[in-house]
Design a protein around this motif. Structure first.
Motif, PDB file in Angstrom:
ATOM      1  N   GLY A 105       0.752  -1.239   0.055  1.00  0.00           N
ATOM      2  CA  GLY A 105       0.121  -0.139  -0.168  1.00  0.00           C
ATOM      3  C   GLY A 105       0.721   1.347   0.135  1.00  0.00           C
ATOM      4  N   PRO A 106       0.295   2.442  -0.468  1.00  0.00           N
ATOM      5  CA  PRO A 106       0.979   3.519  -0.664  1.00  0.00           C
ATOM      6  C   PRO A 106       1.582   4.201   0.742  1.00  0.00           C
ATOM      7  CG  PRO A 106      -1.497   3.897  -1.044  1.00  0.00           C
ATOM      8  CD  PRO A 106      -1.292   2.433  -0.781  1.00  0.00           C
ATOM      9  N   THR A 309       0.226 -20.013  -1.001  1.00  0.00           N
ATOM     10  CA  THR A 309      -1.167 -19.718  -0.671  1.00  0.00           C
ATOM     11  C   THR A 309      -1.999 -19.376  -1.903  1.00  0.00           C
ATOM     12  OG1 THR A 309      -2.364 -17.979   0.446  1.00  0.00           O
ATOM     13  CG2 THR A 309      -0.313 -17.250  -0.478  1.00  0.00           C
ATOM     14  N   GLN A 310      -3.190 -19.199  -1.834  1.00  0.00           N
ATOM     15  CA  GLN A 310      -4.234 -18.779  -2.839  1.00  0.00           C
ATOM     16  C   GLN A 310      -4.794 -17.546  -2.511  1.00  0.00           C
ATOM     17  OE1 GLN A 310      -4.471 -20.763  -5.811  1.00  0.00           O
ATOM     18  NE2 GLN A 310      -2.738 -21.985  -4.589  1.00  0.00           N
ATOM     19  N   LYS A 311      -4.377 -16.749  -1.443  1.00  0.00           N
ATOM     20  CA  LYS A 311      -4.858 -15.620  -0.822  1.00  0.00           C
ATOM     21  C   LYS A 311      -3.845 -14.532  -0.712  1.00  0.00           C
ATOM     22  CE  LYS A 311      -7.958 -18.909   1.514  1.00  0.00           C
ATOM     23  NZ  LYS A 311      -8.316 -19.629   2.796  1.00  0.00           N
ATOM     24  N   GLN A 312      -3.140 -14.525  -1.773  1.00  0.00           N
ATOM     25  CA  GLN A 312      -2.014 -13.341  -1.479  1.00  0.00           C
ATOM     26  C   GLN A 312      -2.478 -11.714  -1.218  1.00  0.00           C
ATOM     27  OE1 GLN A 312       0.668 -12.918  -4.947  1.00  0.00           O
ATOM     28  NE2 GLN A 312       1.859 -11.456  -4.133  1.00  0.00           N
ATOM     29  N   GLN A 313      -3.379 -11.516  -1.858  1.00  0.00           N
ATOM     30  CA  GLN A 313      -4.036 -10.058  -1.721  1.00  0.00           C
ATOM     31  C   GLN A 313      -4.280  -9.904  -0.405  1.00  0.00           C
ATOM     32  OE1 GLN A 313      -6.702  -9.125  -4.686  1.00  0.00           O
ATOM     33  NE2 GLN A 313      -6.580  -7.083  -4.467  1.00  0.00           N
ATOM     34  N   PHE A 318      -3.182  -7.949   5.490  1.00  0.00           N
ATOM     35  CA  PHE A 318      -3.270  -8.249   6.784  1.00  0.00           C
ATOM     36  C   PHE A 318      -1.729  -7.686   7.183  1.00  0.00           C
ATOM     37  CE2 PHE A 318      -1.665 -10.596  10.309  1.00  0.00           C
ATOM     38  CZ  PHE A 318      -2.589 -10.298  11.373  1.00  0.00           C
ATOM     39  N   ILE A 319      -0.740  -8.236   6.420  1.00  0.00           N
ATOM     40  CA  ILE A 319       0.649  -7.791   6.972  1.00  0.00           C
ATOM     41  C   ILE A 319       0.894  -6.272   6.885  1.00  0.00           C
ATOM     42  CG2 ILE A 319       3.144  -8.026   6.183  1.00  0.00           C
ATOM     43  CD1 ILE A 319       2.420 -10.867   5.023  1.00  0.00           C
ATOM     44  N   ALA A 320       0.172  -5.629   5.954  1.00  0.00           N
ATOM     45  CA  ALA A 320       0.302  -4.159   5.997  1.00  0.00           C
ATOM     46  C   ALA A 320      -0.373  -3.628   7.077  1.00  0.00           C
ATOM     47  CB  ALA A 320      -0.241  -3.568   4.778  1.00  0.00           C
TER      48      ALA A 320
END
Length: 437
Positions: A105-106, A309-313, A318-320
Protein backbone atom coordinates in the motif's frame (compact mmCIF):
# COMPACT_ATOMS: atom_id res chain seq x y z
CA UNK A 1 -45.35 -7.82 -11.09
CA UNK A 2 -42.32 -10.02 -11.30
CA UNK A 3 -39.85 -7.25 -10.53
CA UNK A 4 -40.02 -7.50 -6.75
CA UNK A 5 -39.21 -11.18 -6.40
CA UNK A 6 -36.52 -10.86 -9.04
CA UNK A 7 -34.92 -7.98 -7.20
CA UNK A 8 -35.12 -9.81 -3.90
CA UNK A 9 -33.58 -12.83 -5.57
CA UNK A 10 -30.77 -10.73 -6.97
CA UNK A 11 -30.13 -9.11 -3.56
CA UNK A 12 -30.09 -12.49 -1.86
CA UNK A 13 -27.65 -13.74 -4.43
CA UNK A 14 -25.39 -10.74 -3.81
CA UNK A 15 -25.49 -11.33 -0.05
CA UNK A 16 -24.77 -15.01 -0.53
CA UNK A 17 -21.96 -14.21 -2.93
CA UNK A 18 -20.52 -11.83 -0.35
CA UNK A 19 -20.55 -14.54 2.31
CA UNK A 20 -19.12 -17.11 -0.05
CA UNK A 21 -16.26 -14.83 -1.07
CA UNK A 22 -15.22 -14.01 2.52
CA UNK A 23 -11.68 -15.35 2.70
CA UNK A 24 -10.24 -17.00 5.78
CA UNK A 25 -6.54 -16.35 6.36
CA UNK A 26 -4.78 -18.99 8.44
CA UNK A 27 -1.99 -17.31 10.39
CA UNK A 28 0.76 -19.28 12.13
CA UNK A 29 2.31 -17.33 14.98
CA UNK A 30 4.47 -17.63 18.10
CA UNK A 31 3.11 -17.41 21.67
CA UNK A 32 5.12 -14.30 22.59
CA UNK A 33 3.42 -11.39 24.35
CA UNK A 34 3.43 -9.01 21.38
CA UNK A 35 1.84 -11.61 19.12
CA UNK A 36 -0.86 -12.42 21.69
CA UNK A 37 -1.64 -8.68 21.89
CA UNK A 38 -1.91 -8.49 18.10
CA UNK A 39 -4.60 -11.20 18.14
CA UNK A 40 -6.61 -9.22 20.70
CA UNK A 41 -6.51 -6.12 18.47
CA UNK A 42 -7.53 -7.75 15.19
CA UNK A 43 -11.12 -6.47 15.42
CA UNK A 44 -9.58 -3.27 14.07
CA UNK A 45 -8.46 -5.16 10.96
CA UNK A 46 -11.63 -7.20 10.42
CA UNK A 47 -13.88 -4.14 10.84
CA UNK A 48 -11.95 -2.46 8.00
CA UNK A 49 -11.84 -5.71 5.97
CA UNK A 50 -15.17 -7.49 6.60
CA UNK A 51 -14.48 -9.84 3.67
CA UNK A 52 -11.45 -11.35 5.46
CA UNK A 53 -11.68 -13.71 8.43
CA UNK A 54 -8.67 -14.69 10.55
CA UNK A 55 -7.87 -18.14 11.87
CA UNK A 56 -4.96 -18.22 14.34
CA UNK A 57 -2.58 -21.09 14.99
CA UNK A 58 -0.52 -20.04 18.03
CA UNK A 59 2.44 -22.24 18.95
CA UNK A 60 5.46 -22.36 21.24
CA UNK A 61 8.62 -21.17 19.45
CA UNK A 62 10.30 -24.54 18.78
CA UNK A 63 7.00 -26.14 17.66
CA UNK A 64 6.14 -23.18 15.40
CA UNK A 65 9.50 -23.47 13.63
CA UNK A 66 9.13 -27.20 13.11
CA UNK A 67 5.55 -27.03 11.75
CA UNK A 68 6.07 -24.02 9.50
CA UNK A 69 9.31 -25.42 8.05
CA UNK A 70 7.71 -28.79 7.33
CA UNK A 71 4.67 -27.17 5.74
CA UNK A 72 6.58 -24.79 3.48
CA UNK A 73 9.19 -27.36 2.41
CA UNK A 74 6.48 -29.89 1.45
CA UNK A 75 4.25 -27.17 -0.08
CA UNK A 76 1.54 -28.26 2.35
CA UNK A 77 -0.39 -24.99 2.04
CA UNK A 78 -1.73 -25.03 5.61
CA UNK A 79 -0.94 -21.37 6.27
CA UNK A 80 -1.49 -18.08 4.40
CA UNK A 81 0.65 -15.91 6.69
CA UNK A 82 3.73 -17.20 8.52
CA UNK A 83 5.54 -15.79 11.53
CA UNK A 84 9.20 -16.45 10.74
CA UNK A 85 12.53 -15.11 11.89
CA UNK A 86 15.40 -13.26 10.30
CA UNK A 87 17.18 -16.61 9.86
CA UNK A 88 14.58 -18.14 7.55
CA UNK A 89 13.72 -15.16 5.33
CA UNK A 90 16.77 -14.99 2.99
CA UNK A 91 17.11 -18.79 2.80
CA UNK A 92 13.44 -19.40 2.03
CA UNK A 93 13.26 -16.47 -0.40
CA UNK A 94 16.18 -17.97 -2.33
CA UNK A 95 14.36 -21.33 -2.45
CA UNK A 96 11.30 -19.60 -3.96
CA UNK A 97 9.20 -20.50 -0.90
CA UNK A 98 8.10 -16.92 -0.11
CA UNK A 99 6.25 -14.29 -2.16
CA UNK A 100 7.78 -10.80 -2.36
CA UNK A 101 5.79 -8.11 -0.54
CA UNK A 102 5.25 -5.80 -3.49
CA UNK A 103 1.81 -4.42 -2.56
CA UNK A 104 1.76 -3.20 1.01
CA UNK A 105 0.00 0.00 0.00
CA UNK A 106 0.98 3.64 -0.60
CA UNK A 107 1.12 4.57 3.11
CA UNK A 108 3.28 1.66 4.25
CA UNK A 109 6.66 3.46 4.08
CA UNK A 110 9.15 0.61 3.61
CA UNK A 111 12.03 3.10 3.90
CA UNK A 112 11.05 3.77 7.53
CA UNK A 113 12.05 0.22 8.53
CA UNK A 114 15.35 0.29 10.46
CA UNK A 115 18.19 -0.44 7.98
CA UNK A 116 19.73 -3.19 10.16
CA UNK A 117 16.40 -5.03 10.32
CA UNK A 118 15.37 -4.43 6.71
CA UNK A 119 18.69 -5.73 5.33
CA UNK A 120 18.01 -9.17 6.80
CA UNK A 121 14.58 -9.38 5.14
CA UNK A 122 15.61 -8.35 1.65
CA UNK A 123 16.29 -10.97 -1.01
CA UNK A 124 19.13 -11.02 -3.52
CA UNK A 125 16.74 -9.34 -5.98
CA UNK A 126 16.40 -6.33 -3.65
CA UNK A 127 12.76 -7.13 -2.80
CA UNK A 128 11.28 -7.32 0.70
CA UNK A 129 10.22 -10.91 1.50
CA UNK A 130 8.93 -10.36 5.04
CA UNK A 131 7.76 -7.40 7.12
CA UNK A 132 9.02 -7.05 10.70
CA UNK A 133 6.41 -7.18 13.45
CA UNK A 134 9.05 -6.45 16.06
CA UNK A 135 12.82 -6.27 15.98
CA UNK A 136 15.26 -6.96 18.76
CA UNK A 137 18.78 -7.31 19.95
CA UNK A 138 19.69 -8.56 23.42
CA UNK A 139 20.74 -6.67 26.54
CA UNK A 140 21.04 -6.91 30.32
CA UNK A 141 17.93 -6.31 32.40
CA UNK A 142 18.70 -6.04 36.11
CA UNK A 143 17.19 -5.22 39.51
CA UNK A 144 18.45 -1.82 40.62
CA UNK A 145 17.29 -2.45 44.20
CA UNK A 146 19.36 -5.64 44.53
CA UNK A 147 22.41 -3.92 43.07
CA UNK A 148 22.04 -1.03 45.51
CA UNK A 149 21.67 -3.40 48.45
CA UNK A 150 24.88 -5.21 47.39
CA UNK A 151 26.75 -1.91 46.88
CA UNK A 152 27.12 -2.54 43.12
CA UNK A 153 26.81 -0.16 40.17
CA UNK A 154 25.95 -1.57 36.76
CA UNK A 155 28.06 -0.02 33.98
CA UNK A 156 26.31 0.87 30.70
CA UNK A 157 28.71 -1.54 28.96
CA UNK A 158 29.56 -4.34 31.44
CA UNK A 159 32.06 -7.18 31.05
CA UNK A 160 31.16 -10.83 31.56
CA UNK A 161 33.45 -10.95 34.60
CA UNK A 162 31.51 -8.10 36.23
CA UNK A 163 28.18 -9.80 35.44
CA UNK A 164 29.35 -13.12 36.93
CA UNK A 165 30.69 -11.48 40.08
CA UNK A 166 27.51 -9.41 40.55
CA UNK A 167 25.27 -12.46 39.93
CA UNK A 168 26.95 -14.40 42.72
CA UNK A 169 26.77 -11.43 45.12
CA UNK A 170 23.05 -10.78 44.68
CA UNK A 171 21.98 -14.45 44.82
CA UNK A 172 19.93 -15.35 47.89
CA UNK A 173 18.69 -18.90 47.38
CA UNK A 174 16.88 -18.95 50.75
CA UNK A 175 14.63 -16.15 49.46
CA UNK A 176 14.44 -17.70 45.97
CA UNK A 177 16.33 -14.79 44.42
CA UNK A 178 18.77 -16.01 41.76
CA UNK A 179 21.52 -13.68 40.56
CA UNK A 180 21.04 -14.47 36.90
CA UNK A 181 18.53 -16.15 34.58
CA UNK A 182 19.79 -17.33 31.19
CA UNK A 183 18.28 -19.56 28.51
CA UNK A 184 18.89 -23.29 28.97
CA UNK A 185 16.06 -24.86 26.95
CA UNK A 186 17.45 -26.72 23.92
CA UNK A 187 16.75 -25.21 20.52
CA UNK A 188 18.62 -23.33 17.80
CA UNK A 189 16.54 -20.24 18.59
CA UNK A 190 16.45 -20.88 22.34
CA UNK A 191 19.65 -21.72 24.25
CA UNK A 192 21.80 -21.60 21.11
CA UNK A 193 20.71 -18.05 20.28
CA UNK A 194 22.03 -16.97 23.66
CA UNK A 195 25.12 -19.20 23.66
CA UNK A 196 26.19 -18.42 20.08
CA UNK A 197 25.99 -14.68 20.77
CA UNK A 198 27.86 -15.17 24.06
CA UNK A 199 30.51 -17.31 22.34
CA UNK A 200 31.14 -14.46 19.87
CA UNK A 201 32.13 -12.28 22.83
CA UNK A 202 34.49 -15.01 24.09
CA UNK A 203 36.24 -15.20 20.72
CA UNK A 204 34.57 -18.45 19.62
CA UNK A 205 32.90 -19.19 16.28
CA UNK A 206 30.87 -22.04 14.81
CA UNK A 207 33.15 -22.62 11.81
CA UNK A 208 36.55 -21.52 10.55
CA UNK A 209 36.92 -20.12 7.04
CA UNK A 210 36.89 -23.65 5.56
CA UNK A 211 33.65 -24.62 7.36
CA UNK A 212 35.50 -26.79 9.90
CA UNK A 213 33.51 -26.87 13.19
CA UNK A 214 35.28 -25.17 16.10
CA UNK A 215 33.79 -26.81 19.21
CA UNK A 216 37.16 -28.47 19.90
CA UNK A 217 38.82 -25.06 20.31
CA UNK A 218 39.62 -23.41 23.69
CA UNK A 219 37.25 -20.47 23.11
CA UNK A 220 34.17 -22.71 23.14
CA UNK A 221 35.48 -24.59 26.20
CA UNK A 222 35.88 -21.27 28.01
CA UNK A 223 32.39 -20.13 26.97
CA UNK A 224 30.59 -23.28 28.08
CA UNK A 225 32.59 -23.70 31.31
CA UNK A 226 31.81 -20.10 32.25
CA UNK A 227 28.10 -20.47 31.50
CA UNK A 228 27.56 -23.80 33.28
CA UNK A 229 29.48 -22.72 36.39
CA UNK A 230 27.71 -19.36 36.56
CA UNK A 231 24.28 -20.99 36.26
CA UNK A 232 25.17 -23.58 38.92
CA UNK A 233 26.28 -20.87 41.35
CA UNK A 234 23.72 -18.15 40.64
CA UNK A 235 20.98 -19.54 38.37
CA UNK A 236 17.52 -20.90 39.19
CA UNK A 237 16.86 -24.63 39.63
CA UNK A 238 15.77 -26.46 36.47
CA UNK A 239 17.46 -23.86 34.25
CA UNK A 240 17.93 -26.39 31.43
CA UNK A 241 14.14 -26.22 30.85
CA UNK A 242 13.96 -22.42 30.73
CA UNK A 243 13.57 -20.48 27.50
CA UNK A 244 12.46 -16.91 26.87
CA UNK A 245 8.96 -17.21 28.35
CA UNK A 246 10.04 -19.15 31.45
CA UNK A 247 12.78 -16.65 32.31
CA UNK A 248 10.41 -13.75 31.68
CA UNK A 249 8.00 -15.20 34.24
CA UNK A 250 10.84 -15.67 36.77
CA UNK A 251 12.03 -12.08 36.30
CA UNK A 252 8.53 -10.60 36.51
CA UNK A 253 7.88 -12.42 39.80
CA UNK A 254 11.06 -11.06 41.38
CA UNK A 255 13.15 -14.24 41.26
CA UNK A 256 15.97 -12.99 38.97
CA UNK A 257 18.56 -10.37 39.79
CA UNK A 258 19.63 -10.18 36.14
CA UNK A 259 18.33 -11.50 32.88
CA UNK A 260 20.24 -11.25 29.59
CA UNK A 261 17.80 -11.70 26.75
CA UNK A 262 15.79 -10.06 24.00
CA UNK A 263 15.37 -6.29 24.16
CA UNK A 264 11.68 -6.83 23.35
CA UNK A 265 11.21 -8.10 26.93
CA UNK A 266 11.83 -4.61 28.32
CA UNK A 267 8.22 -3.50 27.97
CA UNK A 268 7.00 -6.64 29.77
CA UNK A 269 9.37 -6.36 32.76
CA UNK A 270 8.55 -2.65 33.23
CA UNK A 271 4.77 -3.07 32.91
CA UNK A 272 3.25 -2.75 36.42
CA UNK A 273 0.24 -4.84 35.35
CA UNK A 274 2.50 -7.80 34.57
CA UNK A 275 5.68 -7.32 36.62
CA UNK A 276 6.11 -7.15 40.39
CA UNK A 277 9.48 -5.41 39.89
CA UNK A 278 8.37 -2.94 37.19
CA UNK A 279 9.75 0.16 38.95
CA UNK A 280 13.09 -1.45 39.85
CA UNK A 281 14.47 -2.45 36.43
CA UNK A 282 17.62 -1.02 34.83
CA UNK A 283 19.21 -1.79 31.45
CA UNK A 284 22.74 -2.22 30.09
CA UNK A 285 24.40 -3.42 26.88
CA UNK A 286 25.08 -7.16 26.52
CA UNK A 287 28.43 -8.07 28.12
CA UNK A 288 31.82 -8.46 26.45
CA UNK A 289 35.20 -9.92 27.41
CA UNK A 290 37.33 -7.09 26.00
CA UNK A 291 37.87 -8.76 22.61
CA UNK A 292 35.76 -6.28 20.65
CA UNK A 293 32.47 -8.20 20.36
CA UNK A 294 29.47 -7.98 22.67
CA UNK A 295 27.13 -10.90 23.18
CA UNK A 296 24.13 -9.17 21.59
CA UNK A 297 22.17 -10.67 18.74
CA UNK A 298 20.00 -9.30 15.95
CA UNK A 299 16.55 -10.69 15.26
CA UNK A 300 13.10 -9.85 14.07
CA UNK A 301 9.87 -11.77 14.15
CA UNK A 302 8.32 -11.15 10.77
CA UNK A 303 5.19 -11.85 8.79
CA UNK A 304 5.65 -13.50 5.40
CA UNK A 305 3.49 -15.10 2.70
CA UNK A 306 4.22 -18.68 1.61
CA UNK A 307 4.34 -19.23 -2.15
CA UNK A 308 1.64 -21.92 -1.81
CA UNK A 309 -1.16 -19.58 -0.68
CA UNK A 310 -4.16 -18.82 -2.87
CA UNK A 311 -4.88 -15.66 -0.86
CA UNK A 312 -1.94 -13.36 -1.55
CA UNK A 313 -3.94 -10.13 -1.77
CA UNK A 314 -5.73 -10.67 1.56
CA UNK A 315 -2.46 -11.78 3.19
CA UNK A 316 -0.70 -8.58 2.04
CA UNK A 317 -3.54 -6.48 3.46
CA UNK A 318 -3.15 -8.18 6.83
CA UNK A 319 0.64 -7.82 6.88
CA UNK A 320 0.39 -4.13 5.95
CA UNK A 321 -2.05 -3.62 8.86
CA UNK A 322 -0.01 -5.58 11.45
CA UNK A 323 3.39 -4.07 10.60
CA UNK A 324 2.37 -0.54 9.59
CA UNK A 325 2.65 2.76 11.45
CA UNK A 326 -1.06 2.85 12.32
CA UNK A 327 -0.78 -0.42 14.23
CA UNK A 328 1.81 1.19 16.52
CA UNK A 329 -0.65 4.03 17.21
CA UNK A 330 -3.41 1.49 17.90
CA UNK A 331 -1.29 -0.30 20.54
CA UNK A 332 -0.34 3.07 22.06
CA UNK A 333 -4.04 4.03 22.35
CA UNK A 334 -5.01 0.72 23.96
CA UNK A 335 -1.98 -0.12 26.11
CA UNK A 336 0.33 2.92 26.13
CA UNK A 337 3.40 3.84 24.08
CA UNK A 338 5.76 1.72 26.22
CA UNK A 339 4.02 -1.44 24.94
CA UNK A 340 4.31 -0.72 21.23
CA UNK A 341 6.22 -3.46 19.30
CA UNK A 342 9.80 -2.17 19.24
CA UNK A 343 12.78 -2.31 16.93
CA UNK A 344 11.21 -1.96 13.49
CA UNK A 345 10.76 1.68 12.50
CA UNK A 346 13.06 4.70 12.57
CA UNK A 347 10.09 7.01 13.18
CA UNK A 348 9.31 5.24 16.49
CA UNK A 349 12.74 6.21 17.85
CA UNK A 350 12.11 9.82 16.79
CA UNK A 351 8.74 9.93 18.54
CA UNK A 352 9.00 11.99 21.78
CA UNK A 353 5.94 10.25 23.28
CA UNK A 354 7.59 6.85 22.85
CA UNK A 355 10.98 8.00 24.13
CA UNK A 356 9.33 9.47 27.23
CA UNK A 357 7.28 6.32 27.92
CA UNK A 358 10.02 3.76 27.17
CA UNK A 359 13.13 4.14 29.37
CA UNK A 360 14.67 1.22 27.44
CA UNK A 361 14.27 2.78 23.96
CA UNK A 362 17.80 4.14 23.55
CA UNK A 363 19.46 0.95 24.87
CA UNK A 364 17.32 -1.12 22.49
CA UNK A 365 18.26 0.98 19.47
CA UNK A 366 21.96 1.07 20.45
CA UNK A 367 21.95 -2.74 20.83
CA UNK A 368 20.27 -3.30 17.45
CA UNK A 369 22.71 -0.93 15.74
CA UNK A 370 25.73 -2.54 17.45
CA UNK A 371 25.03 -6.02 16.05
CA UNK A 372 27.03 -6.90 12.94
CA UNK A 373 25.67 -10.00 11.14
CA UNK A 374 28.37 -9.81 8.43
CA UNK A 375 31.22 -9.87 10.98
CA UNK A 376 29.75 -11.62 14.02
CA UNK A 377 32.89 -13.17 15.52
CA UNK A 378 36.32 -11.97 16.62
CA UNK A 379 37.98 -14.25 14.04
CA UNK A 380 36.93 -14.39 10.34
CA UNK A 381 33.96 -16.63 9.47
CA UNK A 382 32.45 -17.81 6.15
CA UNK A 383 28.86 -17.17 7.29
CA UNK A 384 26.42 -14.34 8.02
CA UNK A 385 24.38 -14.20 11.24
CA UNK A 386 25.08 -13.18 14.84
CA UNK A 387 23.26 -15.81 16.93
CA UNK A 388 22.76 -18.19 14.03
CA UNK A 389 24.59 -19.34 10.91
CA UNK A 390 22.58 -18.43 7.80
CA UNK A 391 22.71 -21.83 6.08
CA UNK A 392 19.74 -24.24 5.70
CA UNK A 393 21.48 -26.93 7.79
CA UNK A 394 21.73 -24.70 10.86
CA UNK A 395 18.20 -25.37 12.07
CA UNK A 396 18.95 -29.05 12.65
CA UNK A 397 22.55 -28.49 13.73
CA UNK A 398 21.71 -25.71 16.18
CA UNK A 399 19.06 -27.80 17.90
CA UNK A 400 21.28 -30.90 18.08
CA UNK A 401 24.16 -28.89 19.58
CA UNK A 402 21.67 -27.13 21.86
CA UNK A 403 20.59 -30.51 23.25
CA UNK A 404 24.21 -31.33 24.12
CA UNK A 405 24.72 -28.00 25.89
CA UNK A 406 21.39 -28.24 27.71
CA UNK A 407 22.44 -31.69 28.98
CA UNK A 408 25.71 -30.19 30.27
CA UNK A 409 23.75 -27.48 32.10
CA UNK A 410 21.47 -30.13 33.63
CA UNK A 411 24.53 -32.11 34.81
CA UNK A 412 23.65 -35.08 32.61
CA UNK A 413 26.99 -34.85 30.80
CA UNK A 414 30.26 -32.96 31.25
CA UNK A 415 31.18 -29.78 29.40
CA UNK A 416 34.04 -31.65 27.68
CA UNK A 417 31.76 -34.47 26.53
CA UNK A 418 29.09 -32.02 25.28
CA UNK A 419 31.70 -30.16 23.22
CA UNK A 420 33.13 -33.40 21.85
CA UNK A 421 29.66 -34.57 20.83
CA UNK A 422 28.91 -31.17 19.25
CA UNK A 423 32.15 -31.32 17.26
CA UNK A 424 31.43 -34.85 16.01
CA UNK A 425 27.81 -34.33 15.00
CA UNK A 426 28.52 -30.97 13.33
CA UNK A 427 31.52 -32.36 11.40
CA UNK A 428 29.42 -35.33 10.24
CA UNK A 429 26.53 -33.17 9.01
CA UNK A 430 28.74 -30.55 7.32
CA UNK A 431 30.66 -33.29 5.52
CA UNK A 432 27.42 -34.94 4.41
CA UNK A 433 26.11 -31.58 3.14
CA UNK A 434 29.29 -31.01 1.11
CA UNK A 435 30.73 -28.01 3.02
CA UNK A 436 33.76 -30.03 4.14
CA UNK A 437 35.58 -31.79 1.32
Amino acid sequence: MNFKPLLLGACSAVVLCGIASAETLTIATVNNGDMIRMQKLTDDFTSKNPDIKLDWVTLEENVLRQRVTTDIATKGGQYDVLTIGTYEVPIWAKQGWLLPLDNLGPDYDVNDILPAIRAGLTGEDGKLYAAPFYGESSMVMYRKDLFEKAGLTMPDAPTWDFIADAARKITDKDKEIYGICLRGKAGWGENMAFLTATANAFGARWFDENWKPQFDQPEWKKTLDFYVKLMKDAGPPGASSNGFNENLALFQTGKCGMWIDATVAASFVTNPKESTVADKVGFALAPDTGLGKRGNWLWAWNLAIPAGTQKQQAAEKFIAWATGKDYLKLVAEKDGWANVPPGTRTSLYENPEYLKAAPFAKMTLDSINAADPKHPAVKPVPYVGVQFVAIPEFQGLGTAVGQQFSAALAGQTSVDQALQNAQQLTTREMTKAGYIK
